[in-house]
Design a protein around this motif. Structure first.
Motif, PDB file in Angstrom:
ATOM      1  N   LEU A 142      24.391  40.757  34.201  1.00 40.88           N
ATOM      2  CA  LEU A 142      25.284  41.779  33.637  1.00 40.88           C
ATOM      3  C   LEU A 142      26.356  41.162  32.744  1.00 40.88           C
ATOM      4  O   LEU A 142      26.733  41.738  31.714  1.00 40.88           O
ATOM      5  CB  LEU A 142      25.948  42.574  34.763  1.00 40.88           C
ATOM      6  CG  LEU A 142      25.046  43.578  35.482  1.00 40.88           C
ATOM      7  CD1 LEU A 142      25.705  44.078  36.764  1.00 40.88           C
ATOM      8  CD2 LEU A 142      24.697  44.759  34.587  1.00 40.88           C
ATOM      9  N   LEU A 143      26.838  39.987  33.118  1.00 40.79           N
ATOM     10  CA  LEU A 143      27.861  39.318  32.303  1.00 40.79           C
ATOM     11  C   LEU A 143      27.302  38.871  30.955  1.00 40.79           C
ATOM     12  O   LEU A 143      28.047  38.670  29.998  1.00 40.79           O
ATOM     13  CB  LEU A 143      28.446  38.122  33.062  1.00 40.79           C
ATOM     14  CG  LEU A 143      29.342  38.498  34.268  1.00 40.79           C
ATOM     15  CD1 LEU A 143      29.649  37.276  35.118  1.00 40.79           C
ATOM     16  CD2 LEU A 143      30.629  39.166  33.796  1.00 40.79           C
ATOM     17  N   LYS A 144      25.971  38.702  30.899  1.00 35.44           N
ATOM     18  CA  LYS A 144      25.337  38.308  29.623  1.00 35.44           C
ATOM     19  C   LYS A 144      25.047  39.497  28.709  1.00 35.44           C
ATOM     20  O   LYS A 144      24.855  39.326  27.516  1.00 35.44           O
ATOM     21  CB  LYS A 144      24.002  37.607  29.912  1.00 35.44           C
ATOM     22  CG  LYS A 144      24.124  36.217  30.479  1.00 35.44           C
ATOM     23  CD  LYS A 144      22.710  35.681  30.660  1.00 35.44           C
ATOM     24  CE  LYS A 144      22.733  34.284  31.220  1.00 35.44           C
ATOM     25  NZ  LYS A 144      21.352  33.770  31.358  1.00 35.44           N
ATOM     26  N   LEU A 145      24.956  40.706  29.307  1.00 39.75           N
ATOM     27  CA  LEU A 145      24.563  41.872  28.515  1.00 39.75           C
ATOM     28  C   LEU A 145      25.611  42.188  27.448  1.00 39.75           C
ATOM     29  O   LEU A 145      26.810  42.161  27.717  1.00 39.75           O
ATOM     30  CB  LEU A 145      24.386  43.102  29.414  1.00 39.75           C
ATOM     31  CG  LEU A 145      23.115  43.176  30.264  1.00 39.75           C
ATOM     32  CD1 LEU A 145      23.137  44.427  31.115  1.00 39.75           C
ATOM     33  CD2 LEU A 145      21.860  43.152  29.404  1.00 39.75           C
ATOM     34  N   GLN A 146      25.152  42.515  26.265  1.00 43.32           N
ATOM     35  CA  GLN A 146      26.062  42.891  25.176  1.00 43.32           C
ATOM     36  C   GLN A 146      26.107  44.417  25.022  1.00 43.32           C
ATOM     37  O   GLN A 146      27.163  45.005  24.914  1.00 43.32           O
ATOM     38  CB  GLN A 146      25.603  42.249  23.858  1.00 43.32           C
ATOM     39  CG  GLN A 146      25.553  40.724  23.903  1.00 43.32           C
ATOM     40  CD  GLN A 146      26.896  40.097  24.275  1.00 43.32           C
ATOM     41  OE1 GLN A 146      27.943  40.522  23.796  1.00 43.32           O
ATOM     42  NE2 GLN A 146      26.846  39.093  25.142  1.00 43.32           N
TER      43      GLN A 146
END
Length: 605
Positions: A142-146
């Protein structure tokens, strides 16, 4: 070559063959068949115990593009294998490292869907284990999702909470310590999972006072609201001896912290949810949403005002009566529930609000508000219908506390309301005793228009009457009748006819007509009936071969459980004793009226 070793080589060789073929392809040229072959070969390696070899393949830099596109397919078999191996098994450790690698290397969007699907498919005793296993990789992804990050965070939190909600909430000290399904541990792990997203909202709010990106904030509010309803609404939140850090108290503190940090704690406590509420075309869905929100807000108030979570954030400018006003809706929500864990929260919240107030300080105007009429009636239902004795007693104590807090007109209005609505002789008797106490204060301590003169006469019309005249069931109404007679005896003794402060002497004719005469007739009829019943039972017993013959008896319109003739006679004698008690007080009242009336007549002659 042993067959087992041959199968090992086959499982790993198949995987390596697929990897080598895909290494020479461009990313865009991967076909559906390649995905299927990779999944089958990877799954076979895992199931046959060759996680170490699979880990080497995944860690190989040359395979980065393949793992990025295809690795998410391994999530399901990987989770199965992790649960299959024991905690200390090296193979389990290899599987956990594979999971960590997949979180780092896979396409975030594909892996996000794979992880959510795995959480959605879990059930029963494996729910908490699965959620705790996948929280870290899910957070990494989730922290990688843009794109659609807020939506994805919201979907993850909603999915997790939906999976946890069917699980029973540990309530006793032993259940909490045991935490058999892992719910206590899992709830706190979910809060840790949410923290980076809370920090993101806080950081954005600090950058701009006009923080407009409400989506992620809204998702976090939804998560907090769900957490307040489950598990916190039904959880045991009192400090427990022997539990150093109570898991649900810790969880509650964390939820309050999230709401405070994103600037929503005070608005939710005082003005309810000011964010966008979903529009439902289906009225049933709208009602469910409204009820869920009401439960969550009630729990939030309990946490703040009873358990004092977040109390350091709380503005000290509000009057105790305003705090009671704000909480009455929440108290009503909690008192309507049947579960002890929820009902007790409602009683504690009500008690806490009342204890902040001075006696006689609650203005009668509040009784014009629906909640202030409904909540006392809910208390009466608990007092009379709740199967738990300690709850019934606590409700009675809180009702008295509420009576004490109202000003004189408020007490008067509340008494009238409860006499008309309680439909319970014991409650009516209790209210009449309170009326007597207020009259005593009016006659001995301070002038009071509500419990003397024409206002009191109006109230006595309700008190000094029999619901169905002489036909009234005196046994069923004995508590009310005794309280009414005691009140009348007090009035006749305390208030001289020459003073007539209460107005009782003016309305004595009406009292005799509506109360004393029908009561005397009713007593004679009831005693005759029960004496005849006793005589009848005694004759029947003589005729019966054994006094242990079992038969039925109806008392106060209700059929009693099957009992022997001897037991029935005891019940009938007990009823007669009650009638004798009523009759003795009635006789005393009639005697006092006669003596006082005669004395006045003698003075006037």
């Amino acid at each position: 070559m042993p067959e087992e070793h041959s199968q090992t080589i086959m499982a790993v060789d198949e995987l390596l063959a697929i990897i080598q073929r895909c290494q020479i392809l461009e990313e865009a040229d991967f076909k559906g068949e390649d995905f299927n072959l990779f999944q089958v070969a990877g799954q076979k390696c895992l199931e046959d115990g060759y996680a170490a070899q699979l880990l080497e393949v995944i860690q190989n830099e040359k395979n980065k593009v393949i793992i990025k596109n295809m690795g998410w397919n391994l999530i399901s078999p990987l989770v199965r294998c992790i649960f299959m191996y024991k905690q200390e098994d090296d193979k389990r450790e290899h599987c956990l490292r594979i999971l960590d690698q997949l979180a780092q290397l896979c396409n975030p969007k594909e892996l996000f869907l794979g992880l959510l699907e795995q959480i959605e498919q879990t059930s029963g005793e494996q729910v908490c284990q699965t959620v705790m296993l996948l929280l870290q990789p899910l957070q990494t992804v989730l922290l990688k999702l843009q794109n659609k990050k807020a939506y994805s965070v919201g979907l993850s939190l909603a999915m997790i909470m939906n999976q946890l909600t069917p699980l029973p909430v540990p309530y006793t000290k032993q259940q909490i310590q045991e935490d058999r399904l892992g719910l206590c541990q899992c709830c706190n792990a979910v809060v840790d999972f949410a923290k980076p997203f809370v920090n993101e909202v806080v950081k954005n709010m600090e950058k701009s006072s006009e923080y407009n990106d409400m989506e992620l904030k809204e998702e976090l509010i939804k998560f907090c609201m769900k957490s307040l309803k489950y598990p916190l609404l039904t959880a045991q939140l009192e400090q427990l001896e022997g539990i150093e850090e109570h898991p649900f108290r810790h969880f509650a503190a964390e939820i309050i912290d999230i709401l405070w940090n994103i600037g929503e704690l005070i608005p939710l406590v005082f003005v309810h949810h000011k964010g966008k509420s979903p529009h439902w075309e289906n009225q049933e869905f709208a009602d469910i949403e409204r009820k869920n929100s009401a439960d969550s807000l009630a729990c939030l108030s309990y946490l703040m005002f009873v358990q004092h979570f977040g109390v350091e954030c709380f503005p000290v400018v509000f009057s105790p009566s305003y705090l009671l006003l704000c909480n009455m809706t929440h108290i009503e929500v909690l008192l309507k529930r049947k579960e002890e864990s929820v009902l007790s929260k409602g009683l504690d919240l009500f008690e806490s609000c009342l204890l902040r107030m001075e006696d006689n300080s609650l203005l009668h105007h509040y009784l014009e508000l629906r909640d202030f009429i409904n909540v006392p009636q809910d208390l009466v239902k608990i007092m009379t219908l709740c199967p738990m004795e300690h709850m019934r007693k606590k409700s009675l104590n809180i009702l008295q506390l509420l009576i004490d807090k109202f000003d004189t007109e408020g007490k008067y209005t509340l008494f009238r309301c409860l006499l008309k609505t309680s439909n319970h002789a014991g409650v009516e008797g209790y209210i009449i005793k309170n009326i007597k106490d207020q009259i005593h204060l009016a006659l001995t301590e301070y002038d009071n228009i509500w419990f003397t003169g024409h206002h009191l006469i109006s109230l006595l019309d309700l008190v000094l009457s029999l619901p169905e005249g002489a036909e009234t069931d005196l046994l069923q109404n004995s508590d009310r009748i005794m309280a009414s007679l005691n009140l009348l005896r007090y009035l006749v003794i305390k208030d001289c006819e020459s003073d007539n402060q209460t107005g009782v002497w003016t309305t004595l004719g009406k009292i005799e007509q509506n109360f004393l005469k029908p009561l005397r007739v009713g007593l004679n009829m009831s005693k005759a009936h029960y004496e005849a019943e006793i005589k009848n039972k005694k004759e029947n017993r003589k005729e019966a071969q054994s006094s242990n013959a079992v038969c039925s008896l109806t008392v106060s319109g209700e059929k009693m459980p099957a009992m022997t003739t001897g037991m029935q006679l005891q019940v009938l004698h007990s009823a007669l004793f009650t009638f004798d008690l009523i009759e003795s007080v009635l006789a005393r009242v009639e005697e006092l009226i006669e003596v006082k009336t005669k004395a006045v007549m003698d003075e006037n002659s």
